[in-house]
Design an enzyme around this catalytic site. Sequence first.
Site, PDB file in Angstrom:
ATOM      1  N   LYS A  91       0.837  -1.200   0.000  1.00  0.00           N
ATOM      2  CA  LYS A  91       0.000   0.000   0.000  1.00  0.00           C
ATOM      3  C   LYS A  91       0.873   1.252   0.000  1.00  0.00           C
ATOM      4  O   LYS A  91       1.935   1.286   0.644  1.00  0.00           O
ATOM      5  CB  LYS A  91      -0.896   0.039   1.250  1.00  0.00           C
ATOM      6  CG  LYS A  91      -1.981  -1.042   1.274  1.00  0.00           C
ATOM      7  CD  LYS A  91      -3.037  -0.793   0.208  1.00  0.00           C
ATOM      8  CE  LYS A  91      -4.118  -1.863   0.226  1.00  0.00           C
ATOM      9  NZ  LYS A  91      -5.143  -1.627   1.229  1.00  0.00           N
TER      10      LYS A  91
ATOM     11  N   GLN B  76      -2.270 -11.592  10.378  1.00  0.00           N
ATOM     12  CA  GLN B  76      -2.306 -11.650   8.908  1.00  0.00           C
ATOM     13  C   GLN B  76      -0.889 -11.629   8.317  1.00  0.00           C
ATOM     14  O   GLN B  76       0.053 -11.219   8.975  1.00  0.00           O
ATOM     15  CB  GLN B  76      -3.131 -10.491   8.340  1.00  0.00           C
ATOM     16  CG  GLN B  76      -2.526  -9.129   8.581  1.00  0.00           C
ATOM     17  CD  GLN B  76      -2.964  -8.513   9.901  1.00  0.00           C
ATOM     18  OE1 GLN B  76      -3.537  -9.196  10.744  1.00  0.00           O
ATOM     19  NE2 GLN B  76      -2.674  -7.254  10.092  1.00  0.00           N
TER      20      GLN B  76
ATOM     21  N   ASP C 143      -3.100  -6.164   0.275  1.00  0.00           N
ATOM     22  CA  ASP C 143      -1.707  -6.400   0.665  1.00  0.00           C
ATOM     23  C   ASP C 143      -1.564  -7.490   1.719  1.00  0.00           C
ATOM     24  O   ASP C 143      -0.458  -7.785   2.143  1.00  0.00           O
ATOM     25  CB  ASP C 143      -1.025  -5.100   1.135  1.00  0.00           C
ATOM     26  CG  ASP C 143      -1.702  -4.476   2.351  1.00  0.00           C
ATOM     27  OD1 ASP C 143      -2.887  -4.817   2.614  1.00  0.00           O
ATOM     28  OD2 ASP C 143      -1.067  -3.656   3.028  1.00  0.00           O
TER      29      ASP C 143
ATOM     30  N   ASP D  43      -4.193  -7.593  17.224  1.00  0.00           N
ATOM     31  CA  ASP D  43      -4.918  -6.938  16.138  1.00  0.00           C
ATOM     32  C   ASP D  43      -6.116  -7.796  15.721  1.00  0.00           C
ATOM     33  O   ASP D  43      -5.963  -8.986  15.408  1.00  0.00           O
ATOM     34  CB  ASP D  43      -3.940  -6.779  14.967  1.00  0.00           C
ATOM     35  CG  ASP D  43      -4.448  -5.853  13.884  1.00  0.00           C
ATOM     36  OD1 ASP D  43      -4.591  -4.648  14.166  1.00  0.00           O
ATOM     37  OD2 ASP D  43      -4.698  -6.342  12.770  1.00  0.00           O
ATOM     38  N   ASN D  44      -7.305  -7.201  15.733  1.00  0.00           N
ATOM     39  CA  ASN D  44      -8.518  -7.881  15.224  1.00  0.00           C
ATOM     40  C   ASN D  44      -8.696  -9.327  15.701  1.00  0.00           C
ATOM     41  O   ASN D  44      -8.872 -10.238  14.877  1.00  0.00           O
ATOM     42  CB  ASN D  44      -8.487  -7.898  13.699  1.00  0.00           C
ATOM     43  CG  ASN D  44      -8.948  -6.575  13.122  1.00  0.00           C
ATOM     44  OD1 ASN D  44      -9.809  -5.913  13.691  1.00  0.00           O
ATOM     45  ND2 ASN D  44      -8.372  -6.188  11.993  1.00  0.00           N
TER      46      ASN D  44
ATOM     47  N   GLU E  27      -7.864  -5.925  20.477  1.00  0.00           N
ATOM     48  CA  GLU E  27      -8.289  -4.815  19.622  1.00  0.00           C
ATOM     49  C   GLU E  27      -9.449  -5.292  18.766  1.00  0.00           C
ATOM     50  O   GLU E  27      -9.270  -5.706  17.627  1.00  0.00           O
ATOM     51  CB  GLU E  27      -7.133  -4.320  18.743  1.00  0.00           C
ATOM     52  CG  GLU E  27      -7.474  -3.045  17.977  1.00  0.00           C
ATOM     53  CD  GLU E  27      -7.706  -3.232  16.487  1.00  0.00           C
ATOM     54  OE1 GLU E  27      -7.909  -2.229  15.795  1.00  0.00           O
ATOM     55  OE2 GLU E  27      -7.699  -4.386  15.994  1.00  0.00           O
TER      56      GLU E  27
ATOM     57  N   LYS F 163       0.587   5.046   9.087  1.00  0.00           N
ATOM     58  CA  LYS F 163       0.533   3.641   8.697  1.00  0.00           C
ATOM     59  C   LYS F 163       1.173   3.408   7.336  1.00  0.00           C
ATOM     60  O   LYS F 163       1.619   2.300   7.035  1.00  0.00           O
ATOM     61  CB  LYS F 163      -0.915   3.146   8.639  1.00  0.00           C
ATOM     62  CG  LYS F 163      -1.437   2.679   9.979  1.00  0.00           C
ATOM     63  CD  LYS F 163      -2.860   2.149   9.870  1.00  0.00           C
ATOM     64  CE  LYS F 163      -2.927   0.773   9.226  1.00  0.00           C
ATOM     65  NZ  LYS F 163      -4.307   0.229   9.289  1.00  0.00           N
ATOM     66  N   TYR F 164       1.181   4.468   6.491  1.00  0.00           N
ATOM     67  CA  TYR F 164       1.639   4.248   5.117  1.00  0.00           C
ATOM     68  C   TYR F 164       2.857   5.081   4.741  1.00  0.00           C
ATOM     69  O   TYR F 164       3.274   5.070   3.596  1.00  0.00           O
ATOM     70  CB  TYR F 164       0.486   4.544   4.141  1.00  0.00           C
ATOM     71  CG  TYR F 164      -0.771   3.790   4.506  1.00  0.00           C
ATOM     72  CD1 TYR F 164      -0.839   2.401   4.314  1.00  0.00           C
ATOM     73  CD2 TYR F 164      -1.852   4.445   5.088  1.00  0.00           C
ATOM     74  CE1 TYR F 164      -1.980   1.706   4.679  1.00  0.00           C
ATOM     75  CE2 TYR F 164      -2.992   3.750   5.453  1.00  0.00           C
ATOM     76  CZ  TYR F 164      -3.053   2.382   5.251  1.00  0.00           C
ATOM     77  OH  TYR F 164      -4.177   1.695   5.609  1.00  0.00           O
TER      78      TYR F 164
END
Lengths: 677, 677
Positions: free
Chosen positions: B273, B333, B368, B404-405, B433, B544-545
């Site tokens: 990304k 992930q 991604d 995360d998630n 989270e 983040k990017y």
Amino acid sequence: MTSGKVAIAKLVDEPALAPESLARLPERVVIANVSPELDGGRYPVKATAGDDLAVSCDLLTDGHDRVRAVVRHRIDGGAWSEAPLELVGNDRWSASIRLLKTGRFQFTIEAWRDPFVTWSEDARARAAANQDMTVELQVARLLAERAADDAKTEKDRSGFLGVIAAFDAAAGEGGEVASRLALMQSDATHRLFALAGPRPHAVTYQRVLDVRIERRAAAFSAWYELTPRSQSGDAARHGTFADVIGRLPYVRDMGFDVLYLTPIHPIGTTNRKGRNNSLRAEPGEPGSPYAIGSAEGGHDAIHPDLGSMEDFRTLVAAAHAHGLEIALDFAIQCSLDHPWIKEHPDWFDWRPDGSIRYAENPPKRYEDIVNVHFYGDAFPGLWIALRDVVLFWVAQGVKIFRVDNPHTKPFPFWEWLIREVQDADPDVIFLSEAFTRPKIMLHLAKIGFTQSYSYFTWRNTKQELTDYLTELMHGPGRHCMRPNFFVNTPDINPYYLQTGGRPAHRVRLVLAATLGGNYGVNSGFELCEATALPGKEEYADSEKYEIKAWDWDRADHIRDDIRFINGLRRTSLALQQFDNAVFYNAWNDNILYYGKATADKGEFLLFAVNLDPHHAQEADFEVPLWELGLPDHASIEVEDVASGNRFTWTGKVQHMRLDPYERPYVIWRLLAARRAA
Amino acid sequence: MTSGKVAIAKLVDEPALAPESLARLPERVVIANVSPELDGGRYPVKATAGDDLAVSCDLLTDGHDRVRAVVRHRIDGGAWSEAPLELVGNDRWSASIRLLKTGRFQFTIEAWRDPFVTWSEDARARAAANQDMTVELQVARLLAERAADDAKTEKDRSGFLGVIAAFDAAAGEGGEVASRLALMQSDATHRLFALAGPRPHAVTYQRVLDVRIERRAAAFSAWYELTPRSQSGDAARHGTFADVIGRLPYVRDMGFDVLYLTPIHPIGTTNRKGRNNSLRAEPGEPGSPYAIGSAEGGHDAIHPDLGSMEDFRTLVAAAHAHGLEIALDFAIQCSLDHPWIKEHPDWFDWRPDGSIRYAENPPKRYEDIVNVHFYGDAFPGLWIALRDVVLFWVAQGVKIFRVDNPHTKPFPFWEWLIREVQDADPDVIFLSEAFTRPKIMLHLAKIGFTQSYSYFTWRNTKQELTDYLTELMHGPGRHCMRPNFFVNTPDINPYYLQTGGRPAHRVRLVLAATLGGNYGVNSGFELCEATALPGKEEYADSEKYEIKAWDWDRADHIRDDIRFINGLRRTSLALQQFDNAVFYNAWNDNILYYGKATADKGEFLLFAVNLDPHHAQEADFEVPLWELGLPDHASIEVEDVASGNRFTWTGKVQHMRLDPYERPYVIWRLLAARRAA
């Protein structure tokens, strides 16, 4: 890269074998907060034949996969059926199951991740976003293959093979993707998967929950209590069962369902109580019918002055012919002359000096009775004997028992006895007379008592009644405790009735009969008899200690009210539910104003009761137009149920005036509603 | 008539043998509504070392016999201890147990009918009513005999024999009855029976309940989140762990406890990304650190531009030296370049065309990253690998993981992983989270997550905050879910902060830090950075990017507020509890006004926050004098905690004014209270 077979396995998420610490993994689908459930399934919930059982639960799983679930249920150990649960919202699911007959009903819940529904809903979103569906359709075909492989019947298998054939037949044609999508999204394909598709990650709720389904009278009944020996019409003559038969038309005319008799057994003479509970009876005084047992017999015998067992059976049959059921009093204490004391000394509580301990609540003593002892050497002989006493009366045609002070006998005894008796005859009803601490009262309902005396008898103000009814309808006992609203008993002459005269009796009647599914009156209430022992909540010259004769036609009786209210109960479906009362606004703390309606609002009754028995009270009040989806300015046709007069209310706020010396209550029926212009 | 032996058996009510239907009777003493208990004991409740565990239950039995009960408890499978329960009222009993250290704590309850206490209390009532006590004293002697017979130790036995000897020695003397009564009623005799007397009808609660005792930081911690690569001070240079070490004094100066780093692993290049989440990165763009894994390694590797494993351990040690703990991000992930895809293709979700399915929420796709697959052939290899990833970082000194998630991974996986890791090291903390549906969020806490992100981030109004805090403090998650109030995250730039400027940041800081036991900020919050992507709840030019460089001393920062609030948190015992907030009346819907006090009210803080970041707000408010037992007209000395100024309030109603551009909040400490004249 991966074979079709592997891909299928992944689609349905089959767990493989696992090493030690992974050997007993918990479930991927979680079933929680199941309702109705009582104390983790330890006690059965109660229901009534003919009603719907509302089952609900939370269903959770990870990710965005959809879950599906069914209620699995059966009655009396028969075959299991399934009923689908539907999503209510916020991860809550529910189903409604019609209960057809009495018995032991059981249910549990099975839930699973549904790969086909997940695929289908995702495919709809992808298609709407114009994503390429070619590969997604291959996924759907794999799901159908898997379903065919796993099908339990040949019919199911050929159903799925048919879908696959239709899928493949669409290949090569012009609208291939669209037609395949239509096929897989069709109602027929959804129905096939719903009925016969695999259930990956299926979990069954960890408990099978019990429901005791009882007959209608368990939840809805009007009781009239009387003392048989006082039915001769002559205080000098002991009444008989034949006299009671003579009173049946009177009781039936008021519209009662249950005729409850205080104990009918022989009465002890040792330490017999006299008039007004005096410590020693004068010669010829009859004693309290609760001092059970004499040389003439115990709990399975009849007081000789009342008649024979044959006479009793005749009474039961006559009551039945009048549409009444006989309820008996089951009071376990014994007089000092009870045959069991000699036959079974081990059943009693002996003191070290060789005397039997009186029933007592130290320092208070009840010198005419002693208690049995349930453990030690009294176990199990006494338990079996008491169960057999109940079964003996069941054999004489009695299906309702009012149980005296059950909280002073062991909980395990009742749980066992009620189950034994109801397994033999599911129509038998037990009413718990436990005016004790709230958690004990509730616990007796949990362990099996069909109905419970309640604190209604002492809830008089608007706030008290609203709070208590709310607790009973929606609190922790809602699934097991069915209150029976007694307005008075031979022991309880409430201050409100003592001081409020005839208006107070009409008020309490209407409250009990319209708010209580079950309610009861003790004979004399209809005559507004409330003469009290000074300063006490007891009746003067109580029937418990002497034979009485009443003038049943004396002035100022309220039989017309009773007949009216009981008649309304019989025809009103809204009144035949307990937990549907809703309290509405009437701006006067002396006026309790509430409604009861059927779920579809097809019947909608409003009740207003002036709780002040001495003064007329007025109030503005809100007509619950919103419950019918009507605007605040709507007009609605109303019937005054007592008079039959009809009129129209326009607008939400109306006014009422209730004069206790005319009629301290009013009941309105909302008729066909029409929208205001 | 009956032997002494029979009488004894009756006194203690021993069950005899029973026939079939009576063979497995339920208990005579009922233990119900045990607290804390989560879903019938299915999940452990949470507690913190150093706190007291409040255990309570209902205890019921039939009749008027007294019950007694103890909590039986142990830690980490050790020996059981007993703590007595005391009656609170309405059949509710309670005990408080100090939790000394972390570990798996277990408790259950044992209860019994106490014949000696029953005798003793009855005897007091009988004696007060001048009843003859001769036989009652014989009963007491039998109880002592029985206790001696049943004593477990010789010492206990001789104790009871001593009582009997003293009892018999009193015989024949003048005041025989009185002295025997005094003996049996003495404190010493009561103590002896309480410690060593028989426990007839003893029942143990049907479940042993688990409590996970965690360290203080599980319940009380202040988090500062940063992205390591943005710590070089130069947007053109990738930050390193050495740069992060350089920032430790800054973070520590604000008083934070935990320094949480976004993922530090190698980042994939496939579908990387670009800036502002654009679909493809330009050459040289760093990609999202959440696209984990490249040829340089996966979840147990470090992005080479950050430094080496040795550098990381140096950072952990340096943080520790600054009083900070490092928390890592555990995001399962994988980028498409993660080594696992080649090494373990069976762990991924392949589509029938041989491609891996992107992480997605149809129709939304995250190109991604791909998700691992937890069942099928991925089980158990993947599970073990993921557990070992966590244990690997634990071995590097990391004890806190932000996950995360977690709601998109199977519940059983988390329940297993957290238990495995905490059994290895009970100090490890997992923060969930999961900004998902409320029941899922709660379920993750049930299955083991130490802390939970919550909806605090979107609760802005007085009503919203009051309702949500009430639910968190007293609702169904109160025994297991510890919220962590994040004011912002790299993903969430709340509208309130976007539009409210510096005052809004100060408001949210004070709310999070005083209402949340755990709270957190993402780096930049202290600079009031809230530039958003237009119309979105996201940061423009998100860290983040891209690599960012910040001017940490830029005007209008709120580091002084943060330092003040975190300093108060460290010294205030009242702030170190979560469920003690009480909302008080301030008559302005823009002002949230609440108190936090220690149980003994030794420390009593009041907080008022102007939720309107644009306008000054005023309100009359109530000083909670009643909480201190003071009358409405009392005077009380107060300190403004921020300024240290002291003054006196006289009377319950006072007035406040809060100007967001001066200070949108005020914190008062109630000092020694003095009664008004």
